[in-house]
Design an enzyme around this catalytic site. Structure first.
Site, short mmCIF file in Angstrom:
data_model
loop_
_atom_site.label_atom_id
_atom_site.label_comp_id
_atom_site.label_asym_id
_atom_site.label_seq_id
_atom_site.Cartn_x
_atom_site.Cartn_y
_atom_site.Cartn_z
N TRP A 17 -5.99 36.39 32.64
CA TRP A 17 -6.45 35.24 33.41
C TRP A 17 -5.72 33.97 33.00
O TRP A 17 -5.33 33.17 33.86
CB TRP A 17 -7.96 35.09 33.23
CG TRP A 17 -8.65 34.07 34.08
CD1 TRP A 17 -9.70 33.30 33.70
CD2 TRP A 17 -8.39 33.72 35.45
NE1 TRP A 17 -10.11 32.48 34.74
CE2 TRP A 17 -9.33 32.71 35.83
CE3 TRP A 17 -7.45 34.14 36.39
CZ2 TRP A 17 -9.34 32.14 37.10
CZ3 TRP A 17 -7.46 33.56 37.67
CH2 TRP A 17 -8.40 32.58 38.01
N ARG A 37 -2.04 33.11 20.88
CA ARG A 37 -2.46 33.07 19.47
C ARG A 37 -1.41 33.70 18.55
O ARG A 37 -1.14 33.20 17.46
CB ARG A 37 -3.80 33.79 19.31
CG ARG A 37 -4.32 33.85 17.89
CD ARG A 37 -5.70 34.52 17.85
NE ARG A 37 -5.67 35.84 18.46
CZ ARG A 37 -5.28 36.95 17.82
NH1 ARG A 37 -4.88 36.89 16.57
NH2 ARG A 37 -5.29 38.12 18.43
N ARG A 38 -0.80 34.82 18.98
CA ARG A 38 0.13 35.54 18.12
C ARG A 38 1.56 35.04 18.34
O ARG A 38 2.06 35.08 19.47
CB ARG A 38 0.05 37.03 18.41
CG ARG A 38 -1.25 37.68 17.97
CD ARG A 38 -1.26 39.16 18.33
NE ARG A 38 -1.49 39.38 19.75
CZ ARG A 38 -0.85 40.29 20.48
NH1 ARG A 38 0.11 41.02 19.94
NH2 ARG A 38 -1.14 40.45 21.75
N LYS A 107 -16.26 34.20 30.83
CA LYS A 107 -17.49 34.54 31.53
C LYS A 107 -18.39 35.35 30.59
O LYS A 107 -18.58 36.55 30.75
CB LYS A 107 -17.17 35.30 32.81
CG LYS A 107 -16.38 34.44 33.81
CD LYS A 107 -16.05 35.17 35.08
CE LYS A 107 -15.28 34.26 36.04
NZ LYS A 107 -14.95 34.92 37.31
N GLY A 133 -15.41 31.95 39.47
CA GLY A 133 -15.35 32.33 40.87
C GLY A 133 -14.84 33.75 41.02
O GLY A 133 -14.57 34.43 40.03
N ALA A 137 -7.37 38.20 38.10
CA ALA A 137 -6.08 37.66 37.64
C ALA A 137 -4.91 38.33 38.36
O ALA A 137 -3.92 37.68 38.67
CB ALA A 137 -5.96 37.87 36.13
N LYS A 188 -22.81 38.42 36.61
CA LYS A 188 -22.11 39.35 37.50
C LYS A 188 -21.41 40.46 36.73
O LYS A 188 -21.23 41.57 37.25
CB LYS A 188 -21.14 38.59 38.40
CG LYS A 188 -20.05 37.82 37.67
CD LYS A 188 -18.79 38.61 37.47
CE LYS A 188 -17.77 37.86 36.64
NZ LYS A 188 -16.52 38.63 36.47
N GLU A 274 -16.56 41.84 28.94
CA GLU A 274 -17.58 40.87 28.58
C GLU A 274 -19.00 41.39 28.82
O GLU A 274 -19.93 41.09 28.06
CB GLU A 274 -17.39 39.57 29.39
CG GLU A 274 -16.16 38.78 29.01
CD GLU A 274 -16.35 37.92 27.77
OE1 GLU A 274 -17.34 38.12 27.04
OE2 GLU A 274 -15.50 37.04 27.53
#
Length: 327
Positions: A17, A37-38, A107, A133, A137, A188, A274
């Site tokens: 995303w 990050r890496r 999310k 929304g 991605a 969701k 998630e």
């Protein structure tokens, strides 16, 4: 409160995303900074200009600058998109300057089951927004038509994010209902896991339509209890995101549910699902506060191994008879 300019787009998080949002920002012909990050991952993205690990097929334009140096990424920025999984949000926020405006794109819930926007404010961030929304991605990265919502009580921040992200292929709306927009994206994922369980059990279209409809009812019950606006439940970040996530082949939550129904691991190639974590947090909340969220409960108990998918289905189908709109 002063307004915010749009000198460029800063995206913190180079998953699927985050990469899609960076690519979309580049379409708006503005400079984009994408933080990974890496260091080795950032270097690889800069070299091949494609996120083959999380978003294969979407090329990163040369206007997207890659870095693994967080201080460098936010230097000069007035606000940034925070696009890391919910479990990583607290640590990332802890390392950011509190003067930065943050637009949260995960999310999921905070570690204590609360909202990430509340967590950001507790950490000292004065300017906070949330983006959510029906946005896979894979499609946004390819430039397929989509729409999203950025919600904040800070109007200048919401408008700045809207201006930065709006392109011919991504329509961005604003909202003041932070609670509804944020929690719609949370709920969701759990309903999408249930949809995937149904797909894995080959329950058919009638079951899918029933699940989405009753899932929306459950979503509305929870959102309204938290102070959300009813219209948000039926908007892009509510019904829209629910339909996309419960039906799409791109949905990692739906796919994870399907794998679970087949007795397979719900892991999605290292990508965070998630809904697996969220289901348990929401079930605990519903139990503690006396709220009836039967789909959430079934998903949580299947995910924990307490129930099999078939047992979860039976618990949903054999509930007491009632009128459709009874609570």
């Amino acid at each position: 409160m002063s307004g915010l300019t749009v000198p460029g787009l800063t995206v913190l998080g180079a998953g699927g995303w985050g990469t899609a949002l960076a690519v979309n920002g580049a379409r708006a012909e503005q400079p984009v900074t994408l933080w990974a990050r890496r260091p080795d991952f950032a270097a690889r993205l800069a070299e091949v200009r494609e996120n083959r690990e999380y978003l294969p097929g979407s090329l990163l334009p040369e206007s997207v600058r890659l870095t693994s140096d967080l201080a460098e990424a936010v230097a000069g920025a007035e606000w940034a998109l925070v696009v890391v999984p919910s479990v990583g949000v607290p640590d990332l926020l802890a390392d950011l300057p509190r003067t930065l405006g943050v637009v949260l794109c995960a999310k999921g819930l905070a570690p204590d089951g609360g909202r990430l926007t509340d967590l950001a404010r507790k950490l000292g961030f004065a300017r906070v927004a949330v983006l959510s929304g029906p946005n896979h991605a894979e499609e946004v990265g390819r430039g397929l038509p989509a729409a999203t919502v950025v919600a904040s009580t800070d109007e200048p921040l919401a408008l700045a994010a809207q201006m930065a992200l709006m392109t011919p292929s991504l329509r961005v709306y604003t909202s003041t209902d932070e609670v509804g927009v944020e929690l719609g994206g949370v709920l969701k994922n759990v309903i999408a896991l249930a949809a995937g369980l149904g797909d894995g059990l080959q329950l058919g279209d009638n079951a899918k339509a029933t699940l989405i409809t009753r899932g929306l009812r459950e979503m509305g019950r929870y959102l309204l209890s938290q102070g959300a606006q009813e219209e948000t439940v039926y908007g892009l970040s509510g019904l829209g995101d629910l339909v996309a996530t419960a039906t799409s082949a791109h949905s990692r939550n739906r796919a994870a549910g399907e794998a679970m129904a087949r007795g397979q691991t719900p892991a999605q190639g290292g990508k965070v699902v998630e809904g697996l974590r969220t289901a348990g947090l929401l079930d605990a909340w519903a139990t503690a506060h006396g709220h009836d969220l039967p789909i959430v409960r079934a998903v949580a108990r299947v995910a924990s191994g307490e129930w099999t998918p078939v047992v979860g289905l039976r618990h949903l189908m054999e509930r007491d008879a009632k009128a459709e709109h009874d609570e």
